[in-house]
Design an enzyme around this catalytic site. Sequence first.
Site, short mmCIF file in Angstrom:
data_model
loop_
_atom_site.label_atom_id
_atom_site.label_comp_id
_atom_site.label_asym_id
_atom_site.label_seq_id
_atom_site.Cartn_x
_atom_site.Cartn_y
_atom_site.Cartn_z
N TYR A 1 -8.04 15.92 -8.91
CA TYR A 1 -6.58 14.97 -9.19
C TYR A 1 -5.75 15.99 -10.65
O TYR A 1 -4.57 14.84 -10.41
CB TYR A 1 -7.55 14.12 -10.59
CG TYR A 1 -6.84 13.50 -11.88
CD1 TYR A 1 -6.62 12.55 -10.63
CD2 TYR A 1 -6.37 13.67 -13.25
CE1 TYR A 1 -5.21 11.17 -11.35
CE2 TYR A 1 -5.52 12.68 -13.70
CZ TYR A 1 -5.46 11.57 -13.17
OH TYR A 1 -4.66 10.60 -13.79
N ASN B 1 3.59 3.86 -10.94
CA ASN B 1 2.75 4.33 -11.15
C ASN B 1 0.90 3.86 -10.31
O ASN B 1 0.27 4.29 -11.04
CB ASN B 1 2.39 2.64 -12.45
CG ASN B 1 1.20 3.04 -13.04
OD1 ASN B 1 0.84 3.94 -14.17
ND2 ASN B 1 0.59 1.36 -12.63
N ASP C 1 1.11 -1.31 -0.10
CA ASP C 1 0.29 0.17 -0.08
C ASP C 1 1.06 1.42 0.22
O ASP C 1 1.85 1.38 1.02
CB ASP C 1 -0.64 0.08 1.67
CG ASP C 1 -1.57 1.05 1.53
OD1 ASP C 1 -1.58 2.02 0.90
OD2 ASP C 1 -2.97 0.80 1.92
#
Length: 254
Positions: free
Chosen positions: A159, A91, A64
């Site tokens: 975002y 990524n 995580d």
Amino acid sequence: MNARFTDRVVLVTGAGSGLGRAVALAFAAEGAKLVVAGRTAAPLAETVGLIEAAGGTAAAVTADVTDAGSVRELVRRTVEIHGGLDVAVNNAGVFRGGGHSAADLPLEDWRTLLDVNVTGVLHALQAEVAHMRAHGGGAIVNIASNLGPHVRKPGLSGYQVSKAAVSALTRAAALDHIADGVRINAVSPGASESSMSLLPGETEAEREVRMKQESPLGRISSAAEVAAAVLYLASDAAGSAVGTDLVIDGGVSA
């Protein structure tokens, strides 16, 4: 077959699907020994199966990125499994809060975006650099986005902020650690072969029609095209690329 990464150890986070899986497969096809990481074991096992079916070498480790200790353990396990760490591709990322204006963005979405997309990359960088600078250097590629650092759209503030931060962090860390022998760069994809590029309720066929209007190239980027950019930045051919943010978006941000 090109074998730029023969016997090099490559770690890819967020490798259970989409772009992360494509990047892992591309490295394996060029001789790398992979560790694929993510939060869920089953999709990672699928990625390993695909790599091994093609004759490559890979192992899966759950981790995580929002937990610094988990990421340090991931790097430790990578070194334990394959004997080192030469390349890392950060990524792992999430998309939240689409359609909300900045004033209406839920704070839970904001925190998740920063925790995963920004702090998660920092955790990974810290663990990866700690190993690389003590063992002769290496290359790190962070996955940012054209949204945020290079182009902005309404309703995507959280975002876009998170991915702009990834780009800025990449450049700052690149300057900090090139003297340690660690090259750090970023790739900023636009719409590509990923569920994240689909609008809510949109089919792939509908996305294809939309991209003919939105992209100068007239289509999304293939996962293979984005992966090729990642492999280039990680390769010896990019030896003087330091702090680069390579945009792969068909000209959307040109």
